[in-house]
Design an enzyme around this catalytic site. Structure first.
Site, short mmCIF file in Angstrom:
data_model
loop_
_atom_site.label_atom_id
_atom_site.label_comp_id
_atom_site.label_asym_id
_atom_site.label_seq_id
_atom_site.Cartn_x
_atom_site.Cartn_y
_atom_site.Cartn_z
N MET A 97 -14.96 6.65 35.55
CA MET A 97 -14.70 5.27 35.16
C MET A 97 -13.23 5.04 34.86
SD MET A 97 -18.03 4.27 32.87
CE MET A 97 -19.67 4.34 33.60
N ALA A 150 -11.39 4.64 37.99
CA ALA A 150 -11.71 3.38 38.67
C ALA A 150 -11.09 2.17 37.98
CB ALA A 150 -13.22 3.20 38.75
N GLY A 151 -10.43 2.38 36.84
CA GLY A 151 -9.78 1.26 36.17
C GLY A 151 -10.42 0.83 34.87
N PHE A 152 -11.48 1.53 34.45
CA PHE A 152 -12.09 1.21 33.17
C PHE A 152 -11.19 1.68 32.03
CE2 PHE A 152 -15.69 0.94 35.93
CZ PHE A 152 -16.59 0.09 35.31
N VAL A 196 -11.31 3.60 28.74
CA VAL A 196 -12.23 4.56 28.12
C VAL A 196 -11.65 5.00 26.79
CG1 VAL A 196 -13.55 6.68 28.43
CG2 VAL A 196 -12.90 5.32 30.44
N PRO A 197 -11.93 4.25 25.71
CA PRO A 197 -11.36 4.62 24.40
C PRO A 197 -12.12 5.77 23.76
CG PRO A 197 -12.77 2.71 24.19
CD PRO A 197 -12.75 3.05 25.66
N ASP A 198 -11.51 6.36 22.74
CA ASP A 198 -12.15 7.46 22.02
C ASP A 198 -13.23 6.96 21.07
OD1 ASP A 198 -10.54 9.31 23.32
OD2 ASP A 198 -8.95 9.16 21.81
N THR A 199 -13.08 5.75 20.57
CA THR A 199 -14.05 5.18 19.64
C THR A 199 -14.35 3.73 20.04
OG1 THR A 199 -12.36 4.35 18.12
CG2 THR A 199 -13.16 6.61 17.76
N HIS A 241 -35.60 9.67 26.54
CA HIS A 241 -36.11 9.29 27.85
C HIS A 241 -35.52 10.21 28.90
CE1 HIS A 241 -32.32 7.32 29.05
NE2 HIS A 241 -32.26 7.01 27.77
#
Length: 476
Positions: free
Chosen positions: A238, A241-243, A245-248, A219
């Protein structure tokens, strides 16, 4: 949407009405789990807002500018595709100025697990039930792809260490630039996703780095026109901003588990032969249009009010009074009519209750009993086709047809029951009664016995009641 509501355990559908401008006002039947429910269909949004003041979410397939004319609408999901970019910007400007939340255009809708579903987001019910979207959760996300959202839902439900409870889910498929106010959640630029706006721990994961080349996922929304739209930039924004963010995906932090009720299994939806909306005896107490039988006697509403509940579901007091008056006037015709005579003969012959009752009922026709129906039809058709009383009488004479509701008594010997009905002054309008009385003047000029009898008078007054009670819509 209704199947999803039922799976979530809702007591009533989240959809209260449907807008279809070409079909006129009517009632449509839909599945509600293994049962069926009725939804009203209106011709305009204005009519829906006026009759359902609690409506605040609108789903539109086509035109969208009308949506902003009603202040009660707080959220709009635009399913319409092919909206020009200029119109998309106009929609965004209107939503910002009116404080309306908008999803779309070209959106497949959204899902709030355990609550409601907008449009066809999530696809078939199998795709919704498998990842347990019928129960509340703790993960919320915004997507620009319905297919990728289904994949994410499935991953979150099968990975043991991942959270398996999904919370407010919104699937958005929009052109660039998106007009959706949900677009403010995009991490581009990162200022739009500040830590101050995040109230719960959040996690994010992407799979783009697994590919060695640029991949188009099917898309237009997946393309990156600049660095700020790349996966690395989004993940970095992200993370700032406090997320989490893991590698997997396996590295996503677990969430507390809580068992909630799932959908009923092994039940098949079947169309009902009919759906009663008047009386209901499925529960412990019999209901008349939602009113319990003990309340009927406790409030002493009377026979006319009970008939009004069954016939009209709700009727003004003047309609109830008229119904009670008609019941008292016609309680007993005596033995001078064919139905009563047949009933008496069958009774004296020793027949049972059903037999003598049927023998009387089977004589009902336009000359006895059924004269009310035929009189109402004849006078109403003549008046609605703009026939004058003289033209109506002449037309019946040329067709060699008797006018139902005319004859029996004479001008010098009037039926007092007719006078009582005529003196009932509570009708908002007596237009058809006035028309019938004018016809009587024409017929009595020809013969003094051709007066408006009690059947004809009651018939035309009942038409006035039906048209002015507010319980019915002409042509509906």
């Amino acid at each position: 949407m209704l199947n999803f509501d039922y799976s979530c355990g809702r007591q009533a559908p989240s959809v209260v009405a449907i807008i279809y401008p070409l079909g006129g006002h009517h009632i449509q039947k839909f599945y509600w789990g293994i049962k069926e429910t009725l939804l009203p269909v209106y011709t305009s949004l204005k009519e829906v807002v006026s009759k359902h003041p609690d409506v605040d979410l609108l789903i539109r397939l086509l035109e969208y500018l009308e949506c902003f004319e009603h202040e009660r609408i707080k959220a709009i999901a635009l399913i319409a595709e092919g909206v020009p970019e200029r119109h998309a910007r106009e929609i965004l400007w209107k939503t910002n100025s009116k404080g309306v939340l908008i999803i779309g255009p070209a959106s497949v809708g959204g899902i709030k697990p355990g609550c409601f579903r907008i449009g066809n987001s999530g696809g078939m019910m199998d795709n919704v039930i498998a990842p347990k979207l019928y129960r509340p959760g703790s993960v919320g996300y915004v997507s620009k792809s319905g297919s990728m959202s289904n994949e994410l839902n499935n991953i979150l439900s099968i990975v043991p260490t991942a959270p398996t409870r999904l919370s407010p889910l919104v699937v958005i498929v929009t052109p660039e630039p998106p007009s959706s106010t949900i677009s403010s959640m995009r991490p581009t630029p990162s200022a739009r996703c500040s830590s101050s706006s995040i109230k719960k721990p959040s996690a994010i994961g992407t799979c783009a780095k697994k590919f060695t080349t640029e991949v188009q996922f099917g898309h237009a929304g997946s393309m990156a026109n600049n660095y700020l739209e790349t996966v690395d930039a989004k993940n970095r924004a992200m993370s700032d901003a406090g997320f989490v963010v893991p590698d997997t995906f396996e590295a996503l932090p677990p969430c507390p588990q809580k068992e909630l009720r799932g959908p009923r299994a092994g039940l098949i939806s079947k169309p009902a032969a009919f759906i009663p909306t008047i009386s209901d005896e499925c529960g412990q107490e019999l209901l008349y249009t939602g009113m319990k039988i003990p309340e009927v006697f406790r409030e002493v509403i009377g026979l006319g009010s009970v008939v009004s509940l069954i016939w009209f579901k709700a009727a003004p007091s003047w309609a109830t009074q008229f119904i009670e008056m008609v019941l008292m006037l016609t309680a007993d015709y005596g033995a001078a009519v064919s139905g009563a005579t047949n009933t008496i003969v069958a009774t004296r012959a020793g027949k049972g209750l059903i037999s003598w009752l049927a023998s009387g009922l089977l004589t009902i026709d336009s000359r006895f009993g059924g004269a009310l129906d035929e009189a109402a039809s004849m006078f109403l058709d003549a008046r609605d086709t703009d026939l004058t009383p003289c033209e109506f009488v002449d037309q019946a004479r040329k067709q060699n047809k008797l006018i139902s509701g005319i004859n029996i008594k004479s001008v010098n010997n009037p039926d007092l029951r007719v006078e009582l009905v005529k003196e009932f002054k509570s009708f908002p309008s007596c237009s058809l009664l006035d028309y019938a009385l004018t016809v009587k003047k024409v017929t009595t000029a020809k013969k003094d016995t051709l007066i408006l009898n009690v059947d004809g008078c009651i018939a035309v007054c009942f038409v006035n009641l039906l048209r002015d009670s507010g319980a019915f819509i002409r042509g509906g």
